[in-house]
Design a protein around this motif. Sequence first.
Motif, mmCIF file in Angstrom:
data_model
loop_
_atom_site.group_PDB
_atom_site.id
_atom_site.type_symbol
_atom_site.label_atom_id
_atom_site.label_comp_id
_atom_site.label_asym_id
_atom_site.label_seq_id
_atom_site.Cartn_x
_atom_site.Cartn_y
_atom_site.Cartn_z
ATOM 1 N N ARG A 89 16.240 8.520 5.923
ATOM 2 C CA ARG A 89 14.987 7.258 6.838
ATOM 3 C C ARG A 89 15.168 6.910 7.771
ATOM 4 O O ARG A 89 14.365 6.130 8.490
ATOM 5 C CB ARG A 89 14.071 6.659 5.421
ATOM 6 C CG ARG A 89 13.405 7.691 4.572
ATOM 7 C CD ARG A 89 13.320 6.983 3.326
ATOM 8 N NE ARG A 89 12.234 7.345 2.627
ATOM 9 C CZ ARG A 89 12.338 8.950 2.213
ATOM 10 N NH1 ARG A 89 13.615 9.472 1.759
ATOM 11 N NH2 ARG A 89 11.332 9.217 1.113
ATOM 12 N N LEU B 199 15.036 8.093 10.617
ATOM 13 C CA LEU B 199 13.580 8.184 11.609
ATOM 14 C C LEU B 199 13.195 6.768 12.253
ATOM 15 O O LEU B 199 12.266 6.789 13.005
ATOM 16 C CB LEU B 199 12.636 8.567 10.237
ATOM 17 C CG LEU B 199 11.727 9.078 10.082
ATOM 18 C CD1 LEU B 199 11.077 11.001 10.619
ATOM 19 C CD2 LEU B 199 10.938 8.677 9.547
ATOM 20 N N HIS C 75 4.857 -2.881 13.310
ATOM 21 C CA HIS C 75 5.019 -1.956 11.699
ATOM 22 C C HIS C 75 6.559 -1.227 12.084
ATOM 23 O O HIS C 75 7.645 -1.468 11.160
ATOM 24 C CB HIS C 75 4.092 -0.562 11.963
ATOM 25 C CG HIS C 75 2.657 -1.016 10.852
ATOM 26 N ND1 HIS C 75 2.310 -1.255 9.515
ATOM 27 C CD2 HIS C 75 1.273 -1.259 10.891
ATOM 28 C CE1 HIS C 75 2.124 -1.346 9.287
ATOM 29 N NE2 HIS C 75 0.758 -1.544 10.371
ATOM 30 N N GLU D 12 14.441 -0.981 6.079
ATOM 31 C CA GLU D 12 15.845 0.555 6.301
ATOM 32 C C GLU D 12 16.531 -0.124 6.865
ATOM 33 O O GLU D 12 17.962 1.009 5.835
ATOM 34 C CB GLU D 12 15.536 1.295 7.560
ATOM 35 C CG GLU D 12 13.857 2.410 6.733
ATOM 36 C CD GLU D 12 14.564 2.625 5.078
ATOM 37 O OE1 GLU D 12 15.301 3.149 4.831
ATOM 38 O OE2 GLU D 12 13.569 2.399 4.260
ATOM 39 N N PHE E 274 -1.062 5.111 12.718
ATOM 40 C CA PHE E 274 0.247 4.687 13.029
ATOM 41 C C PHE E 274 1.202 4.023 12.172
ATOM 42 O O PHE E 274 2.163 4.293 11.823
ATOM 43 C CB PHE E 274 0.940 4.195 14.664
ATOM 44 C CG PHE E 274 1.750 4.632 15.150
ATOM 45 C CD1 PHE E 274 2.428 5.667 15.981
ATOM 46 C CD2 PHE E 274 2.638 4.197 15.177
ATOM 47 C CE1 PHE E 274 3.097 5.870 16.535
ATOM 48 C CE2 PHE E 274 4.081 4.140 15.492
ATOM 49 C CZ PHE E 274 4.744 4.980 16.553
ATOM 50 N N GLY E 275 0.678 3.101 11.971
ATOM 51 C CA GLY E 275 1.458 1.882 10.734
ATOM 52 C C GLY E 275 1.400 2.658 8.808
ATOM 53 O O GLY E 275 2.106 2.776 9.264
ATOM 54 N N SER E 276 0.362 3.392 9.226
ATOM 55 C CA SER E 276 0.575 4.083 7.658
ATOM 56 C C SER E 276 1.172 5.353 7.841
ATOM 57 O O SER E 276 2.098 5.388 6.978
ATOM 58 C CB SER E 276 -0.861 4.183 7.453
ATOM 59 O OG SER E 276 -1.976 5.294 8.696
ATOM 60 N N VAL F 106 3.831 5.519 9.508
ATOM 61 C CA VAL F 106 5.192 5.357 9.122
ATOM 62 C C VAL F 106 5.876 4.742 7.652
ATOM 63 O O VAL F 106 6.969 5.207 7.471
ATOM 64 C CB VAL F 106 5.789 3.698 10.430
ATOM 65 C CG1 VAL F 106 6.955 3.512 10.228
ATOM 66 C CG2 VAL F 106 5.833 4.649 12.322
ATOM 67 N N ASN F 107 4.813 4.169 7.732
ATOM 68 C CA ASN F 107 5.054 3.492 6.272
ATOM 69 C C ASN F 107 5.259 4.962 5.053
ATOM 70 O O ASN F 107 5.901 4.657 4.147
ATOM 71 C CB ASN F 107 4.170 2.527 6.123
ATOM 72 C CG ASN F 107 4.408 1.639 6.157
ATOM 73 O OD1 ASN F 107 5.437 1.325 6.743
ATOM 74 N ND2 ASN F 107 3.477 0.388 6.115
ATOM 75 N N LEU G 1 6.201 7.874 5.798
ATOM 76 C CA LEU G 1 7.662 7.817 5.759
ATOM 77 C C LEU G 1 9.181 7.803 5.943
ATOM 78 O O LEU G 1 9.637 9.001 4.877
ATOM 79 C CB LEU G 1 7.701 8.424 7.647
ATOM 80 C CG LEU G 1 7.123 9.566 8.478
ATOM 81 C CD1 LEU G 1 7.178 9.770 9.693
ATOM 82 C CD2 LEU G 1 6.871 11.060 7.916
ATOM 83 N N ARG G 2 8.720 6.487 5.606
ATOM 84 C CA ARG G 2 9.718 6.211 4.792
ATOM 85 C C ARG G 2 9.953 4.685 3.550
ATOM 86 O O ARG G 2 10.782 5.010 2.853
ATOM 87 C CB ARG G 2 10.082 4.363 5.784
ATOM 88 C CG ARG G 2 9.805 3.738 5.653
ATOM 89 C CD ARG G 2 9.990 2.501 6.805
ATOM 90 N NE ARG G 2 10.618 2.163 5.964
ATOM 91 C CZ ARG G 2 10.279 1.133 4.506
ATOM 92 N NH1 ARG G 2 9.205 0.436 4.364
ATOM 93 N NH2 ARG G 2 10.661 0.316 3.930
ATOM 94 N N ARG G 3 8.661 5.953 3.009
ATOM 95 C CA ARG G 3 8.839 5.255 1.081
ATOM 96 C C ARG G 3 9.376 6.107 0.374
ATOM 97 O O ARG G 3 9.471 7.583 0.531
ATOM 98 C CB ARG G 3 7.040 5.492 0.971
ATOM 99 C CG ARG G 3 6.414 4.042 0.212
ATOM 100 C CD ARG G 3 4.565 4.284 0.310
ATOM 101 N NE ARG G 3 4.819 3.721 -0.285
ATOM 102 C CZ ARG G 3 3.661 3.391 -1.043
ATOM 103 N NH1 ARG G 3 2.406 4.543 -0.578
ATOM 104 N NH2 ARG G 3 3.614 2.764 -2.088
ATOM 105 N N ARG G 4 10.135 5.336 -0.577
ATOM 106 C CA ARG G 4 10.271 6.532 -1.566
ATOM 107 C C ARG G 4 9.997 5.808 -2.709
ATOM 108 O O ARG G 4 9.854 5.013 -3.352
ATOM 109 C CB ARG G 4 11.708 5.613 -1.407
ATOM 110 C CG ARG G 4 12.701 5.770 -0.454
ATOM 111 C CD ARG G 4 14.226 5.156 -1.066
ATOM 112 N NE ARG G 4 14.964 5.320 0.471
ATOM 113 C CZ ARG G 4 14.850 4.810 1.442
ATOM 114 N NH1 ARG G 4 14.107 3.717 1.844
ATOM 115 N NH2 ARG G 4 16.093 4.594 2.366
#
Lengths: 591, 685
Positions: free
Chosen positions: A32, A35, A561, A569, B602-604, B606-607, B609-612
Motif C-alpha cells: 500500500r 501504491l 486525497h 501510509e 479518483f479520491g475514492s 485511492v482510498n 486501494l489503501r484501505r484495510r
Amino acid sequence: MADETSAAAGTSTETGAGTESNLRTTKPGTKRLFLTVSVLISFLVGAPFLLKSTEIHRSPLPSAAISSLSDHLHSNPPSFPCHFQAIFLSPFKPSDSSLSLSVAERIRAQLSAQSCGNCNFTVSVTVDSGSSCRHEGDAASAACLWECGGGGLVDAIEGRDDQGIDELLLSAVNERTGGCAGRVYSVFVMEGRDERVVIGKHRHAWMVLKDLDDSTSVGSMIGTVFGDYFMRGGVEKGEYIPVGSDGNVVLSFSLLNSNPSDWIYDWDFQRTGEVLLAPVLEALAPVANITMESQVLYHAPKSSISYWDEKLEAYVVNTRDLPFFVNSNEWHLDTSLSASGRSKVLQFVVYVPSASECPLYIRTPEGEISKTNAFISPMWGGVAIWNPHGCSMQSQGIHLVRDVLPPQELEKIIEIFIGQLRILFGLNSNYVEPSPTFKFLASEKGFTNWELDLLYRQHTCFNLLSSLSTLQSLSTLVESLPRMIVMDEIGKQVELSLEAANLAERNISLGINNASALSSIRARALAEDAFFHPSIMSISYSSMEHYFAIYMPFFAPVSLHVLLAAVKEVKRYFAERSKYLAFRASKLKSS
Amino acid sequence: MGLFKSVNQLGAWGHFKILGPIIIYASVLSVFPLGSSLWFLDGERFTSGPLTGGGVMASHTFLSLLLFYLYSFHLLRPIYCSFGSNGFETTSVPKEEEFSEELLLKPLPDYKVLAHFHFTSISPPSSSNGKHHHLFPKSIAQLVKKYKIRELELSFTQGRWNYDRWGASDPLSTANGKPPGVELWALFDIPTKEEIDATWRNLTHSLSGLFCASINFLESSTSYSAPLWGFLPNNGDLRYGALPREAVCTENLTPWLKLLPCRDKAGIASLLDRPSIYRGHYHSQRLKLRSDGLNGIVIEQTLSVVLQPIDRTSWSMHQLFKKSLTGKCALAKSSKVFLEIERSLVSQNENILELVGEADMVTNDQRDHSTIYQYNVERYSEHEALDIRVNWKKLLQVSFLQAPLHASRFLMGSGNERGSIAISLQSARNSTKGLYDNSKNCFTRVVILQVVPWYVKVYYHTLRIYVDGAIRDAKDVVEKINVTPSEDKVSPGTLEMMLQFPCGMMSAALILDFDKGFLHIDEYPPDANQGFDIPSALVSFPDFISRRIYPDSISSPLLQSYKGRNIVKSYTEVLLVPLTTPDFSMPYNVITFTCTVLALYFGSMVNVLRRRVSEEERLAKSKDKRKPGLIPLLISKISNKVRGIKEDSANQSQSSEPILGPKVVFKVVLIALIAVLGHYFFNSS
C-alpha cells in the motif's frame, strides 16, 4: 496481480493483530505504501508535463542580445568615420604636428557635447603652396589625401565673389581628392589682408588669415569649423528628426481664414508653393521621402487671447500664450489619408486673423515684435501669421472681400516655412555668426550638403537608438507579463530588427553610409511593427486566474486525497516498522 | 421538391457548402421545367433566363435559346442603364471648386415637417486631385484617389421612412428613404475581384475613422455582398453592406459637417441644432459621391429630418430648429431655402394652407405635382432673419404619392430552430397609373434584393409566391433570379429577383424558409439575447420613375437631382431573428462539474486501494469499548439538553479543551504563513 494484492491484504490483516500489543511479529507490508507513493510520484512527475502542455505560446525574444546592444550603444554611441583635411594654400612654417593636434583637440572638445551622429574623425593637414608639398596627420586612405598642385587656386580666388569661390573650390576638391570627394570635409587656409571665414554650400570652407604663424590659434580656428559646423551643425543638442518610421513625411499646408465673413483669402499654392519647395524636397530625399498637400480652411479662429497694444498699434500674442494658439477644436487640419502606414505629418499653417484682431503680431518676451511672425511646435509643425494689407483701416463687415494671397507674400511665407522645416529637422534656421568675420553661404535648396550629411548621420543614429529602445521596452513588457502570448511573428520581427540594427551599427563603423541608413530604417520599422502587433492585445484572455479556474476543480481535491493517503501510509509504515523492530529487539533480548 | 427538402433535413448544415449549389440548381430546375429555362452556372452564382415562348423542346433547341437569352439581355439593357446615373445630371463642368447649400422644407400630411438639407461640393478634374484643395474636403478627395472609387454612398439613418404617409414615389423619398443604421455601397474602378475586396476592406476602415462609426464591421466578407443587378446594374465591381444596428448620433454628424467649408458656423448648416434634429421621427444623414474623369468629384451631402412641430397647425423655421437663419455661408455659390407643397395637400381646398413670408420665386413642376417656393438666403441678415411660417387652416388626412406596391417584411414560425421570411407586397390604394412609363404592357415589374447573413440559412428552393392569396408557380412570376447562397462564416446569402405581377393584383407574398445556424461562442455579440438583425430588403420598381422637372430658371443642384431618372424603391423593415444563444458560463460549468466527478472518483479509488477493512473493523470495535462515537455522543447531549438535565460542571470542564492551546495557535500561524506565501507567490508572478 489481483491475487497477490489480496494475499498481501490478507497477511497484513493477520499481522495487524500485533497492533494491540505495540509489537508485531512480521515485517510491515510495503504494497500500500508503494501504491500510494507511486501515485503521488506519478503526479509529481506528471506536473511538468501538464505545465508544459498548458504553456502559453511565447516566442523567445533575444532580450539578452537586445540589452547588450543597447548598453553598448548607450555607452559607446555610434560614430561615423569622417575625414577632415586642412589645406594651406599659403606657405605655412610650423612643421611639427602641433597644428593637427590642436585641430583634433578642438574637435574632440565638441564630441562629448553631443551623443548622436558623432564623427569618428581623422585629421590631415596639407601644405600646398607652390613648390612645397607636405602631408601631415592620418588620412583614411592614401586616395583621400589632397593631391598637391593647387597653388594656382589663390590667384584664381582673387576677385571672385563668395559664390564663385565656392564653386571653384568644389571643382578643385572633386579633382584633387579623387575617390573621397564626397566624404571629405576640407578647409582651405590662405594668407590675406582682411580676415574672414566662409563656410560654403558643399563640404568645404575657406579662411583668409593675416597671420599663420601661431599654429595653436590657427588650429583652434580650423577645429571650430570642423567640430562646430561640419560635425555638429552649430546645434546645441541633436533633436529628434520628424520622419515616420517608414521614412515618409507629409507636409500639409493649410491656409486658415479666421472669420470668412470679414475677408476670405485663397492661395495658389499649387503654382507658387510647389515650385519653391521642390528643390528642398529634392535635397531632403536621402533623409526622407516627402510629399506635400494643401488646403484652405474657414471659420478657424485661434484659441489664445490677443491684446491691443497701444504702442505698436496692433494686436499682440505673448509668447507664453503661444501653446494655446493652435485651436484643435476648430482647426480641422486632418491627418492625411494619403499618409500611409506610419508616416509623419507635419502641419504648416498660415493664419489669417479676423478683422477684430488685425494686425496680429507675436511679441517676444523682450517686448519686441517677432520678425517672422511665426512659431513652431516641435514634431507637429509650424504656424505663420499673415496680416492682410491695410486690415486695420478696413471698416468691418461692410463688403465681402474674396482675394488671393499675393504670390510675393506667399513666397515670403514659404521662406519662413523652409526655415521652420530646418528647425524641425534639428538645424538652425539661420546661423548666428560668432564673429563678424564668419560667413555662411546659404543653399538655394534650403539645406547645404554638409547639413544634409549631418541630418543623414543623425537620422541613422536616431533610428538605431529608437529601434533599440522600442525593442527594449517590448522585451521588458513581455518579461513583466508571464502569461502574455507572444506570437512567432513578433519574435521573428524582433530578431530581424535586431539583426538589422547590428548590421547598421557595423556599417556605420565601416563608413558605408547608404547601407547603414537603410538598415537602420529597417530596424526601426520592424521594431515598431513588432511593438504594435495586434496580437499583443490578446493578453487579457489567458490570465493566471483563468488558468487556476480551469485546473483547480480537479487538482485541488485530487491532490488532497493523494497527499493525505501518502502521508498516512508513510506514517503507518514507520509506526509498524518501529513495532516490528521493537519486537525483534525484544526477541533478541529474550533469546 | 420534396425530395430535396428531405435531403436538406438529412444532411447536417455543414454539408450545405457542398449541397447548397446542387440543391438550388435542382430546386430551381423544378421551378423552371427543363423545357422552358436555360442555365448559366459559374461557380456558386447562377443566372437563369426565363423564356416566354412556351412549348419549346429542350435538348435540340439549346442554341437558339442561348441566342434568345442573350438577345433578351440586350433588350433589357436600356432599362438597366436607367438604373444608374440617378441624381447627378450636372452638365457643365465648373473650372473651380464649388460649394452650394440648400434646404428644402416640406409639410407632410400628418402635420410633421420634412427638412432636407442638401450640400453639394464639386471638385473639377485636375492633376493635383487629393493634393491641393480650396473648398473641397481634402480627405474625401484623397479617399477617392486612394481607393479608386467611382461612386459611393454612405447613409446613417435612425428611424424608418414612413412610405405610407410621407410618400414613396416622389424623388425626395425615393432618394432619401434609407434603411435604419448604416448603409454603404461603392462602385470601384478596379479590374479584379480580389483587389476590389481588399480595397473595400481598406475603405471601410478609412470611413469608420472619418465618420467615427463602426463601419469597419463591414470589413469581414460575411457582412457585405456584391449584387449584380438587384441594387444597381454593374459588372461585379459593386459592393453593398449594411449595419442595421448602428446607432446614429452627433459623433457621426460632426465629422460629416467637417466636410463642409463653413461647417455649422454659418449658412444653412447653422440651423442644425443638435437637440432639435435628434428629436425627430426620422433622421438620415447621407454622403454620396461620384467621381469620373469628366466631371471630377461631386459630393452630395444630405441630411433629412422629419420633425414634429409643437403646434400642429402652425410652425415656423425658428420653432422647428430653435435657431434662425441669418445669412449664407460666405463660401457658397448659392444658398437657397425651398418650401415644397405637394399638390395633394392643396388640391382639395385652396385655402387649407397659409404661408407667411415672401418668396423670391414660385414655380410648379412640369406635371404639377408640387409647388416650390424659393427663398434666397443672401437677402437676409442678422437684422432680418429668414423665417418661413406655415399655418394650417384645416386638419385633413391625405397621403402623398405612393409606390405601386407597398412592401413589408416579417418573420413567420416560432422556436429557435427554423422560421420563414415573408415579403408582402400590397397594392397601393390610390391609383398611381400616372407613373407608368409604358402602359401598353400591363405588368408591374418588381426587383427584390435581399441579403441574409450566413447564420440564417435560407433554403432558396422553398420560395413560394402567392398572388392574391393563391399560390403561383414561380416560373410564371419570376422573370429573372440570381442567388448567391451563403457560405458558413465566409459570405452572406444574396437573393436578387425580378418579378412580374399583373397590374390588377391586390397583394402578393413571397415566403422563404430558413434554418437558424449556430455561431461559435466567440462570434456572439455582447448582447446576444437581443437577437440578430437581418438588413432591410430593397424593393424597387424599375418601370416607375420618380422625377420632377422644374423650369430651368431655378438653378439648384437639389432640384437638378430631381430631374434624374430615379427608380421608385423602398426599403423594408429590419428583421430581428432570435438565435439560440448558449449559456456563456457553460464551459466553466462543464469544467467544474466533470472535474469534481473525476476528483471524487479518483479520491475514492485511492482510498479503496489503501484501505484495510479488517484492521479498521477491529479498531472500531476497540474504540466502541472505550468511548462512544461522536454522533451518539452528540445525540445523547442534545437529548439531555432537551430533557433539561444539566451535566455536572466537573465533567464539562474536563471534556472541553482550553480555547487557545498551543495546537490552535500553531494551526492559525500555519494558515497565516500559507496565506502570506501564497500572496507573495501570486504577486511575484
